[in-house]
Scaffold this active site. Structure first.
Site, PDB file in Angstrom:
ATOM      1  N   ARG A  11       0.840  -1.205   0.000  1.00 49.66           N
ATOM      2  CA  ARG A  11       0.000   0.000   0.000  1.00 49.66           C
ATOM      3  C   ARG A  11       0.865   1.241   0.000  1.00 49.66           C
ATOM      4  NH1 ARG A  11      -4.814   2.283   3.217  1.00 49.66           N
ATOM      5  NH2 ARG A  11      -4.705   4.434   2.518  1.00 49.66           N
ATOM      6  N   ARG A  42      -6.505   1.614  -3.456  1.00 53.13           N
ATOM      7  CA  ARG A  42      -5.546   0.997  -2.542  1.00 53.13           C
ATOM      8  C   ARG A  42      -5.660  -0.522  -2.548  1.00 53.13           C
ATOM      9  NH1 ARG A  42      -8.404   3.665   1.608  1.00 53.13           N
ATOM     10  NH2 ARG A  42      -7.814   5.510   0.449  1.00 53.13           N
ATOM     11  N   ASP A  57      -6.874  -1.302   2.784  1.00 56.26           N
ATOM     12  CA  ASP A  57      -7.145  -0.261   3.777  1.00 56.26           C
ATOM     13  C   ASP A  57      -7.739  -0.952   4.996  1.00 56.26           C
ATOM     14  OD1 ASP A  57      -7.417   2.386   4.760  1.00 56.26           O
ATOM     15  OD2 ASP A  57      -9.518   2.462   4.139  1.00 56.26           O
ATOM     16  N   ASP A  79      -9.201  -0.076   8.703  1.00 56.00           N
ATOM     17  CA  ASP A  79      -9.626   0.993   9.612  1.00 56.00           C
ATOM     18  C   ASP A  79     -10.154   0.395  10.908  1.00 56.00           C
ATOM     19  OD1 ASP A  79      -9.027   3.012   7.830  1.00 56.00           O
ATOM     20  OD2 ASP A  79     -11.057   3.117   7.007  1.00 56.00           O
TER      21      ASP A  79
HETATM   22  N1  A4P Z   1      -6.901   7.395  11.446  1.00 55.25           N
HETATM   23  C1  A4P Z   1      -7.711   8.124  12.241  1.00 55.25           C
HETATM   24  N2  A4P Z   1      -8.679   7.381  12.743  1.00 55.25           N
HETATM   25  C2  A4P Z   1      -8.490   6.124  12.277  1.00 55.25           C
HETATM   26  C3  A4P Z   1      -9.182   4.902  12.475  1.00 55.25           C
HETATM   27  N3  A4P Z   1     -10.273   4.828  13.258  1.00 55.25           N
HETATM   28  N4  A4P Z   1      -8.717   3.795  11.829  1.00 55.25           N
HETATM   29  C4  A4P Z   1      -5.738   7.956  10.764  1.00 55.25           C
HETATM   30  C5  A4P Z   1      -7.624   3.851  11.036  1.00 55.25           C
HETATM   31  N5  A4P Z   1      -6.920   5.001  10.814  1.00 55.25           N
HETATM   32  C6  A4P Z   1      -7.356   6.114  11.436  1.00 55.25           C
HETATM   33  O1  A4P Z   1      -5.563   6.811   6.917  1.00 55.25           O
HETATM   34  C7  A4P Z   1      -4.998   8.059   7.250  1.00 55.25           C
HETATM   35  C8  A4P Z   1      -4.792   8.150   8.740  1.00 55.25           C
HETATM   36  O2  A4P Z   1      -6.045   8.111   9.387  1.00 55.25           O
HETATM   37  C9  A4P Z   1      -4.052   6.998   9.374  1.00 55.25           C
HETATM   38  O3  A4P Z   1      -2.666   7.104   9.272  1.00 55.25           O
HETATM   39  C10 A4P Z   1      -4.495   7.083  10.828  1.00 55.25           C
HETATM   40  O4  A4P Z   1      -3.553   7.777  11.621  1.00 55.25           O
HETATM   41  P1  A4P Z   1      -5.294   6.183   5.505  1.00 55.25           P
HETATM   42  O5  A4P Z   1      -5.819   4.789   5.562  1.00 55.25           O
HETATM   43  O6  A4P Z   1      -3.891   6.422   5.114  1.00 55.25           O
HETATM   44  O7  A4P Z   1      -6.125   7.145   4.545  1.00 55.25           O
HETATM   45  P2  A4P Z   1      -7.424   6.905   3.722  1.00 55.25           P
HETATM   46  O8  A4P Z   1      -7.979   5.539   3.924  1.00 55.25           O
HETATM   47  O9  A4P Z   1      -7.174   7.363   2.327  1.00 55.25           O
HETATM   48  O10 A4P Z   1      -8.347   7.966   4.393  1.00 55.25           O
HETATM   49  P3  A4P Z   1      -9.489   7.669   5.371  1.00 55.25           P
HETATM   50  O11 A4P Z   1      -9.790   8.966   6.035  1.00 55.25           O
HETATM   51  O12 A4P Z   1      -9.191   6.478   6.217  1.00 55.25           O
HETATM   52  O13 A4P Z   1     -10.617   7.343   4.346  1.00 55.25           O
HETATM   53  P4  A4P Z   1     -11.792   6.386   4.625  1.00 55.25           P
HETATM   54  O14 A4P Z   1     -12.874   7.145   5.281  1.00 55.25           O
HETATM   55  O15 A4P Z   1     -11.319   5.109   5.175  1.00 55.25           O
HETATM   56  O16 A4P Z   1     -12.272   6.188   3.143  1.00 55.25           O
HETATM   57  N6  A4P Z   1     -15.489   3.366  -1.081  1.00 55.25           N
HETATM   58  C11 A4P Z   1     -15.772   2.047  -0.988  1.00 55.25           C
HETATM   59  N7  A4P Z   1     -16.788   1.523  -1.719  1.00 55.25           N
HETATM   60  N8  A4P Z   1     -15.041   1.237  -0.155  1.00 55.25           N
HETATM   61  C12 A4P Z   1     -14.003   1.705   0.602  1.00 55.25           C
HETATM   62  O17 A4P Z   1     -13.369   0.924   1.340  1.00 55.25           O
HETATM   63  N9  A4P Z   1     -12.717   3.668   1.285  1.00 55.25           N
HETATM   64  C13 A4P Z   1     -12.482   4.964   1.262  1.00 55.25           C
HETATM   65  C14 A4P Z   1     -11.500   5.517   2.209  1.00 55.25           C
HETATM   66  C15 A4P Z   1     -13.227   5.863   0.354  1.00 55.25           C
HETATM   67  N10 A4P Z   1     -14.253   5.217  -0.417  1.00 55.25           N
HETATM   68  C16 A4P Z   1     -14.478   3.901  -0.333  1.00 55.25           C
HETATM   69  C17 A4P Z   1     -13.694   3.085   0.530  1.00 55.25           C
HETATM   70 MG    MG Z   2      -8.088   4.240   6.059  1.00 59.52          MG
END
Ligand code: A4P
Ligand code: MG
Length: 167
Positions: free
Chosen positions: A90, A99, A102, A104
């Protein structure tokens, strides 16, 4: 693996998502790796779901939710999850970029956490079918600390495309 001496475990829910490479295989392999984290055991996981990207570009995603039991503290757990993400190669060119993996932290026991690196419950859990629907599949009556019963939010995400896969 969790040792018999480890008693202070928490039920933690992890959201998994992939839309690069062999997304189905990536999610299946990540589930295996969650169980291999230190002080952790995989209890149950949802079906795999095919979902349309939400506020993101690229291919459809494969998503799932896992419930683990862990004695890892939240920050330690986040480090382990990042370690697994790196095993899938990743990288993070920009927010919401396609990605390979991911991971979370959706819920960590009943804790509410707000720090520089972590917000738990995950702030977008109630707004996204790809996390909420698999969570409800494994625990239909779960309550989200600070928000209430998770099923109350299902109607809000009913317009998002999500399809249970045969795998
Ligand atoms: N971080 C803060 N809170 C958390 C948590 N509860 N769990 C910080 C994990 N990490 C958390 O994450 C960036 C930073 O968020 C981490 O280093 C941690 O310190 P990342 O995984 O690098 O960034 P990301 O995933 O691009 O951003 P984010 O904000 O996690 O996005 P989301 O909300 O997870 O959305 N559509 C579909 N259909 N399926 C998906 O899985 N995922 C996203 C990502 C967008 N659209 C999607 C999907
Ligand atoms: Mg994430």
């Amino acid at each position: 693996m969790i040792s018999a001496a480890e008693t202070a475990t928490k039920a933690v829910y992890i959201g998994l998502g992939s839309n690069l490479g062999d997304a189905t295989r990536n999610v299946q392999q990540a589930l295996v790796l969650l169980d291999k984290m230190p002080l952790t055991r995989l209890e149950v996981h949802s079906s795999l779901f095919l979902t349309a990207p939400v506020e993101a570009s690229g291919e459809n995603y494969v998503n799932a939710v896992a419930r683990i039991q862990t004695s890892l503290q939240p920050e330690e757990l986040l480090r382990e999850l990042h370690h697994i993400e790196r095993e899938f190669g990743r990288d993070r060119p920009y927010r919401n970029a396609p990605r390979t993996m991911d991971l979370d932290i959706l819920l960590y026991g009943l804790q509410q956490i707000q720090s520089d690196s972590l917000t738990v419950p995950h702030p977008r859990l109630t707004k996204r079918a790809f996390a909420l629907i698999p969570l409800l599949q494994i625990d239909p009556f779960i309550t989200i600390p600070g928000a209430g019963p998770a099923h109350a939010f299902a109607a809000d995400v009913a317009d998002q495309e999500i399809q249970r896969m045969g795998t």
